[in-house]
Scaffold this motif. Sequence first.
Motif, PDB file in Angstrom:
ATOM      1  N   ASP A  58      33.518  35.247  53.981  1.00  0.00           N
ATOM      2  CA  ASP A  58      34.085  34.496  52.868  1.00  0.00           C
ATOM      3  C   ASP A  58      33.011  33.669  52.177  1.00  0.00           C
ATOM      4  N   GLY A  59      32.070  33.191  52.952  1.00  0.00           N
ATOM      5  CA  GLY A  59      31.033  32.346  52.374  1.00  0.00           C
ATOM      6  C   GLY A  59      29.804  32.337  53.242  1.00  0.00           C
ATOM      7  N   ILE A  79      29.818  43.178  42.903  1.00  0.00           N
ATOM      8  CA  ILE A  79      30.513  42.008  43.441  1.00  0.00           C
ATOM      9  C   ILE A  79      29.662  41.399  44.550  1.00  0.00           C
ATOM     10  N   PHE A 124      29.628  37.195  49.051  1.00  0.00           N
ATOM     11  CA  PHE A 124      30.242  35.928  49.439  1.00  0.00           C
ATOM     12  C   PHE A 124      31.068  35.389  48.281  1.00  0.00           C
ATOM     13  N   ARG A 125      32.097  34.611  48.611  1.00  0.00           N
ATOM     14  CA  ARG A 125      32.923  33.988  47.581  1.00  0.00           C
ATOM     15  C   ARG A 125      32.454  32.571  47.274  1.00  0.00           C
ATOM     16  N   CYS A 126      31.609  32.012  48.133  1.00  0.00           N
ATOM     17  CA  CYS A 126      31.039  30.696  47.885  1.00  0.00           C
ATOM     18  C   CYS A 126      29.800  30.520  48.760  1.00  0.00           C
ATOM     19  N   LEU A 152      28.693  31.728  41.476  1.00  0.00           N
ATOM     20  CA  LEU A 152      29.823  31.623  42.377  1.00  0.00           C
ATOM     21  C   LEU A 152      29.933  30.156  42.762  1.00  0.00           C
ATOM     22  N   VAL A 155      37.305  28.598  45.161  1.00  0.00           N
ATOM     23  CA  VAL A 155      37.508  29.975  45.640  1.00  0.00           C
ATOM     24  C   VAL A 155      38.984  30.290  45.693  1.00  0.00           C
ATOM     25  N   GLU A 195      40.406  30.764  42.192  1.00  0.00           N
ATOM     26  CA  GLU A 195      39.970  32.022  41.576  1.00  0.00           C
ATOM     27  C   GLU A 195      40.728  33.206  42.125  1.00  0.00           C
ATOM     28  N   HIS A 196      41.147  33.142  43.397  1.00  0.00           N
ATOM     29  CA  HIS A 196      41.808  34.277  44.020  1.00  0.00           C
ATOM     30  C   HIS A 196      43.299  33.991  44.190  1.00  0.00           C
TER      31      HIS A 196
END
Length: 202
Positions: free
Chosen positions: A69-70, A96, A99-101, A135, A198, A201-202
């Motif tokens: 996730d990060g 893409i 990581f999301r953060c 991000l 995060v 955004e999701h």
Amino acid sequence: MLFLCLHGLGTNNHVLQTQTATIRYEMDKRHTFEFVEGTEVVPIATDAESILQALRRLELYIAEEGPFDGAIGFSQGAALLSTYLIKLGQQQPVKILPFRCAIFFSAACPYDALALEDGLIKHGKPDTGKPLIRLPTAHIWGRKDAGYKIESETLCSMCDSNLRDTYVHGEGHEIPGPRAKEDIQGCLRAIRRTIDKVVVEH
């Protein structure tokens, strides 16, 4: 959430686990967190090839052990992480990110990935036209960190201003521990705001 952690130069996974213990404990009160310490990928930057090799090892580790996730990076671990993210953005802008953060503690400056390919070690520079890392990010460093304060500020300026959070604590080149209660809370606020971005955004 699952976070990949990259320690600083001259330390190891156990040290980073100790450094982040208080923050991990406090975060688990609100979020379920799992931290995975990365393999020994942080390079001693003696030459460009050693850094490129570390980037390749990091990419392989993410592919084999992810998804994450990060990511969290401390000092040179933050430099490697940010170099990797910038390199991906430059070479594969539509891909893409893995990581999301990202959370950066006492960050050393990222390396210039293009210069590394030419065998040169140079620090990356902000692009005045656009952010190099797009991000949600948290940037945490110490007011007394003579060696890395400016480098942390430089990395912060490379990230999307709409997606970044900062906290400057009263210590040096370290992650605040349990005795620095006010600074721990400041770190947690910055990290939580980043994670909340995060979630939104999701």
